[in-house]
Write a protein that holds these residues in place. Structure first.
Motif, PDB file in Angstrom:
ATOM      1  N   LEU A   1       0.828  -1.205   0.000  1.00  0.00           N
ATOM      2  CA  LEU A   1       0.000   0.000   0.000  1.00  0.00           C
ATOM      3  C   LEU A   1       0.867   1.261   0.000  1.00  0.00           C
ATOM      4  N   MET A   2       1.887   1.258   0.838  1.00  0.00           N
ATOM      5  CA  MET A   2       2.785   2.406   0.906  1.00  0.00           C
ATOM      6  C   MET A   2       3.391   2.721  -0.458  1.00  0.00           C
ATOM      7  N   HIS A   3       3.890   1.685  -1.130  1.00  0.00           N
ATOM      8  CA  HIS A   3       4.564   1.907  -2.409  1.00  0.00           C
ATOM      9  C   HIS A   3       3.575   2.199  -3.536  1.00  0.00           C
ATOM     10  N   LEU A   4       2.314   1.847  -3.362  1.00  0.00           N
ATOM     11  CA  LEU A   4       1.291   2.179  -4.348  1.00  0.00           C
ATOM     12  C   LEU A   4       0.820   3.622  -4.204  1.00  0.00           C
ATOM     13  N   ILE A   5       0.660   4.061  -2.947  1.00  0.00           N
ATOM     14  CA  ILE A   5       0.031   5.348  -2.679  1.00  0.00           C
ATOM     15  C   ILE A   5       1.034   6.472  -2.409  1.00  0.00           C
ATOM     16  N   VAL A   6       2.087   6.172  -1.632  1.00  0.00           N
ATOM     17  CA  VAL A   6       3.047   7.223  -1.268  1.00  0.00           C
ATOM     18  C   VAL A   6       4.028   7.454  -2.410  1.00  0.00           C
ATOM     19  N   LYS A   7       4.065   8.676  -2.910  1.00  0.00           N
ATOM     20  CA  LYS A   7       4.978   9.005  -4.007  1.00  0.00           C
ATOM     21  C   LYS A   7       6.378   9.308  -3.476  1.00  0.00           C
ATOM     22  N   LYS A   8       6.455  10.130  -2.439  1.00  0.00           N
ATOM     23  CA  LYS A   8       7.755  10.391  -1.809  1.00  0.00           C
ATOM     24  C   LYS A   8       7.563  11.028  -0.443  1.00  0.00           C
ATOM     25  N   ILE A   9       8.592  10.857   0.392  1.00  0.00           N
ATOM     26  CA  ILE A   9       8.612  11.429   1.740  1.00  0.00           C
ATOM     27  C   ILE A   9       9.873  12.279   1.829  1.00  0.00           C
ATOM     28  N   THR A  10       9.727  13.538   2.149  1.00  0.00           N
ATOM     29  CA  THR A  10      10.898  14.416   2.228  1.00  0.00           C
ATOM     30  C   THR A  10      11.247  14.699   3.682  1.00  0.00           C
ATOM     31  N   LEU A  11      12.535  14.940   3.919  1.00  0.00           N
ATOM     32  CA  LEU A  11      13.043  15.274   5.253  1.00  0.00           C
ATOM     33  C   LEU A  11      13.524  16.712   5.266  1.00  0.00           C
TER      34      LEU A  11
ATOM     35  N   SER B   1       7.426  16.374   4.668  1.00  0.00           N
ATOM     36  CA  SER B   1       6.161  16.219   3.945  1.00  0.00           C
ATOM     37  C   SER B   1       6.007  14.794   3.437  1.00  0.00           C
ATOM     38  N   VAL B   2       4.761  14.384   3.276  1.00  0.00           N
ATOM     39  CA  VAL B   2       4.425  13.068   2.719  1.00  0.00           C
ATOM     40  C   VAL B   2       3.516  13.321   1.521  1.00  0.00           C
ATOM     41  N   GLU B   3       3.967  12.914   0.329  1.00  0.00           N
ATOM     42  CA  GLU B   3       3.160  13.122  -0.877  1.00  0.00           C
ATOM     43  C   GLU B   3       2.456  11.826  -1.243  1.00  0.00           C
ATOM     44  N   LEU B   4       1.132  11.883  -1.283  1.00  0.00           N
ATOM     45  CA  LEU B   4       0.305  10.733  -1.647  1.00  0.00           C
ATOM     46  C   LEU B   4      -0.217  10.933  -3.058  1.00  0.00           C
ATOM     47  N   ALA B   5      -0.207   9.872  -3.862  1.00  0.00           N
ATOM     48  CA  ALA B   5      -0.701   9.947  -5.236  1.00  0.00           C
ATOM     49  C   ALA B   5      -1.771   8.886  -5.445  1.00  0.00           C
TER      50      ALA B   5
ATOM     51  N   GLU C   1      -7.391   6.257 -10.438  1.00  0.00           N
ATOM     52  CA  GLU C   1      -8.594   5.425 -10.521  1.00  0.00           C
ATOM     53  C   GLU C   1      -8.302   3.965 -10.173  1.00  0.00           C
ATOM     54  N   GLU C   2      -7.146   3.457 -10.640  1.00  0.00           N
ATOM     55  CA  GLU C   2      -6.834   2.041 -10.439  1.00  0.00           C
ATOM     56  C   GLU C   2      -6.571   1.727  -8.969  1.00  0.00           C
ATOM     57  N   THR C   3      -5.736   2.549  -8.305  1.00  0.00           N
ATOM     58  CA  THR C   3      -5.440   2.284  -6.890  1.00  0.00           C
ATOM     59  C   THR C   3      -6.697   2.451  -6.045  1.00  0.00           C
ATOM     60  N   GLU C   4      -7.503   3.442  -6.388  1.00  0.00           N
ATOM     61  CA  GLU C   4      -8.732   3.670  -5.623  1.00  0.00           C
ATOM     62  C   GLU C   4      -9.701   2.502  -5.784  1.00  0.00           C
ATOM     63  N   LYS C   5      -9.792   2.000  -6.992  1.00  0.00           N
ATOM     64  CA  LYS C   5     -10.743   0.924  -7.273  1.00  0.00           C
ATOM     65  C   LYS C   5     -10.307  -0.400  -6.667  1.00  0.00           C
ATOM     66  N   HIS C   6      -9.029  -0.749  -6.839  1.00  0.00           N
ATOM     67  CA  HIS C   6      -8.567  -2.089  -6.471  1.00  0.00           C
ATOM     68  C   HIS C   6      -8.031  -2.203  -5.040  1.00  0.00           C
ATOM     69  N   PHE C   7      -7.570  -1.088  -4.452  1.00  0.00           N
ATOM     70  CA  PHE C   7      -6.927  -1.190  -3.141  1.00  0.00           C
ATOM     71  C   PHE C   7      -7.614  -0.388  -2.039  1.00  0.00           C
ATOM     72  N   LEU C   8      -8.449   0.569  -2.406  1.00  0.00           N
ATOM     73  CA  LEU C   8      -9.122   1.399  -1.399  1.00  0.00           C
ATOM     74  C   LEU C   8     -10.631   1.340  -1.567  1.00  0.00           C
ATOM     75  N   SER C   9     -11.132   0.227  -2.072  1.00  0.00           N
ATOM     76  CA  SER C   9     -12.553   0.159  -2.438  1.00  0.00           C
ATOM     77  C   SER C   9     -13.474  -0.070  -1.244  1.00  0.00           C
ATOM     78  N   VAL C  10     -12.939  -0.534  -0.125  1.00  0.00           N
ATOM     79  CA  VAL C  10     -13.778  -0.796   1.047  1.00  0.00           C
ATOM     80  C   VAL C  10     -13.708   0.384   1.994  1.00  0.00           C
ATOM     81  N   ALA C  11     -14.813   1.028   2.217  1.00  0.00           N
ATOM     82  CA  ALA C  11     -14.837   2.191   3.113  1.00  0.00           C
ATOM     83  C   ALA C  11     -14.906   1.742   4.559  1.00  0.00           C
ATOM     84  N   PRO C  12     -13.990   2.181   5.428  1.00  0.00           N
ATOM     85  CA  PRO C  12     -14.024   1.793   6.842  1.00  0.00           C
ATOM     86  C   PRO C  12     -15.154   2.500   7.581  1.00  0.00           C
TER      87      PRO C  12
END
Length: 548
Positions: free
Chosen positions: A486-496, A504-508, A511-522
């Motif tokens: 999940l980290m490597h799919l969603i997180v683009k980069k982390i800067t120090l 900062s933490v950049e999340l990207a 449609e594909e990641t949202e559909k296949h990996f984040l499809s279940v709403a908690p």
């Protein structure tokens, strides 16, 4: 009154095809325009990829724009001169046609006289696509056969490594020979000498970089570059070929058992005795157990070095306390330092546990504290609107360069028609102008796509809250392998920052990641503002980057 069929014209030619076969974009467009005029079809748009390979959709900005316009219902049919203009592989062609059909857009080929709006046309497309791919694969096999024959006769294929240069030996440029560049050859010999004296890959790279030496492409030496030189038998006067099949697709997984290794016609840089000594050491070290770090590193490759910006990798130190107890400390350290040495960067190590805790806490705060996320959403929309003017300015500059190149083409054409410039010079200059024009037209297509994304409707707070909330919940509930994925799919980069704390933490999201990996709403245990409630989640329709 019968409404005219709206048609999108697509044309493409690669640089190699234009040079070898004389394929012309202008000829394709002219033919398709006349076809539309003859059959009373309305041209809704023209999409032209110049100097671009049909290997994949990546880099073909006009094709990407065409597919987006198909979703928006801007035309009813796509027409090409030949179906192989759309894709080289049958599976890619069928995938593109399927995307068009889902949006009620037919696909038609002028030369093959079929369209996909009928069952017969779809069948013909599949059959002709298979035949075309067979022809292409046959050509590829013939080229490979020629390369194998050259290798078996001791001739080199492709680019030569550091220490050598290929020079033409006849006027037509068909024959060449490989000669030694002594300045570079001295570096190669030094690498072999250092390794034979017991120095490791990193130590050699560090030594060369401190002395200011560069690789053939002008970059600092890395452990991989040193390894490739030490393992290349070309330096001892041999030709090696056919280690891998389909390198572009299978990479190192395509290793073959039909290796070609013969004496070459080129001079050797290192002695046979030195080569054997180094290979003995390489074999000995390859059988030694590799370092294996204990612990699970979640952020490898995601954290960026605060000094050089390179990805940071796993590292550790092992010390002993006064009572003899082993103390293991785990870190993330600069990858460039680890592979290229201290002349390029420094370790800039950060504690593993502290970095991972800081990143996950940063994501959790964005979910539980609405004011943070609202600030992020406001920043996203301000950035999107702020990008429009610079992009438009750049687009205007690119268009100005295109207009200037078109004027130059007309000028040379006028000189040629008045016999004030000879044919060879005219052809050479025209080819140069066309190459420059292809580059600028591709750049224009890319900018138009970027502007299209940035001018979309503003990103909503609910959408961002939904995405980050689901991501945070899955991170806390999943076992390590899934968390790292999940980290490597969603997180683009982390800067120090300068103090080596998470800046900062950049999340990207797409449609594909949202559909296949984040499809279940908690479902939220607390109905507090900022917690994502159970129910239907907002749908992501575009690529979205979030910096928290």
């Amino acid at each position: 009154m019968i409404q005219k069929v709206r048609v999108a014209i697509y044309a493409r030619v690669s640089t190699e095809e234009q040079a070898e076969y004389g394929y012309s974009i202008d000829a394709q467009l002219d033919t398709l325009r006349k076809y539309c005029e003859l059959y009373s079809r309305e041209i809704a748009g023209e999409y032209v990829d110049r100097g671009v390979s049909g290997k994949s959709i990546e880099g073909r900005y006009e094709l990407q724009r065409l597919l987006l316009d198909a979703k928006d219902g801007k035309f009813d049919e796509v027409i090409v001169w030949k179906f192989n203009r759309m894709a080289r592989k049958n599976i890619d062609l069928l995938h593109i046609v399927d995307m068009l059909e889902k949006n009620n857009v037919a696909f038609r080929s002028f030369s093959e006289s079929f369209d996909t709006s009928t069952p017969t046309g779809r069948f013909a497309l599949q059959m002709m696509g298979a035949v075309s791919e067979l022809e292409r694969n046959t050509i590829v096999d013939n080229v490979k056969m020629g390369h194998k024959h050259r290798a078996k006769t001791g001739k080199h294929n492709g680019k030569v490594p550091l220490g050598y240069r290929s020079v033409k030996v006849d006027l037509r440029g068909r024959e060449s020979k490989i000669v030694i560049i002594e300045e570079e050859a001295a570096i190669v010999r030094n690498i072999f000498e250092q390794y034979s004296a017991g120095h490791g890959l990193k130590a050699i790279a560090n030594n060369l970089n401190h002395r200011g030496h560069k690789t053939r492409i002008g970059k600092p030496f890395s452990t991989c570059a040193i390894r490739d030189i030490l393992d290349n038998p070309m330096f001892v006067g041999k030709i090696r070929y056919n280690r891998y099949e389909n390198w572009a697709e299978r990479r190192r997984k395509g290793k073959t058992s039909e290796l070609i290794l013969v004496e070459g016609h080129h001079p050797a840089i290192v002695s046979d005795e030195m080569w054997k000594k180094v290979q003995l050491l390489r074999q000995k070290k390859s059988s030694m157990p590799k370092k294996r770090f204990e612990g699970e590193y979640l952020l490898t490759g995601l954290i960026r070095c605060p000094e050089c910006g390179a990805a940071m990798t796993a590292s550790r130190t092992v010390n002993r306390a006064k009572d003899g107890t082993k103390i293991v400390r785990m870190y993330y350290s600069c990858g460039r330092f680890r592979s290229q040495g201290s002349s390029v960067c420094h370790a800039n190590s950060v504690r593993k546990d502290e970095a991972e805790k800081a990143v996950t806490e940063r994501i959790r705060q964005a979910v539980t504290q609405p004011h943070i996320l609202k600030k992020v959403v406001r920043s996203i929309n301000e950035h999107r609107s702020g990008r429009i003017k610079p992009l438009r300015d750049e687009l205007a500059a690119v268009q100005a360069r295109i207009d200037k190149l078109e004027e130059k083409k007309l000028k040379y054409l006028g000189l040629y028609e008045m016999d004030e410039i000879d044919r060879d010079l005219f052809a050479e200059r025209l080819n140069d102008l066309n190459r420059e024009l292809d580059t600028e037209l591709t750049r224009r297509s890319k900018l138009e796509l970027e502007l299209r994304d940035d001018q979309a409707e503003p990103v909503s707070y609910e959408l961002v809250r939904s995405l980050v909330g689901r991501f945070d919940t899955l991170l806390h509930r999943s076992p390590f392998p899934q968390r790292k994925t999940l980290m490597h799919l969603i997180v683009k980069k982390i800067t120090l920052d300068e103090g080596k704390c998470v800046d900062s933490v950049e999340l990207a999201f797409n449609e594909e990641t949202e559909k296949h990996f984040l499809s279940v709403a908690p479902s939220a245990e607390l109905n507090a503002e900022g917690a994502f409630p159970f129910g239907k989640a907002p749908t992501l329709k575009q690529k979205l980057s979030i910096v928290i």
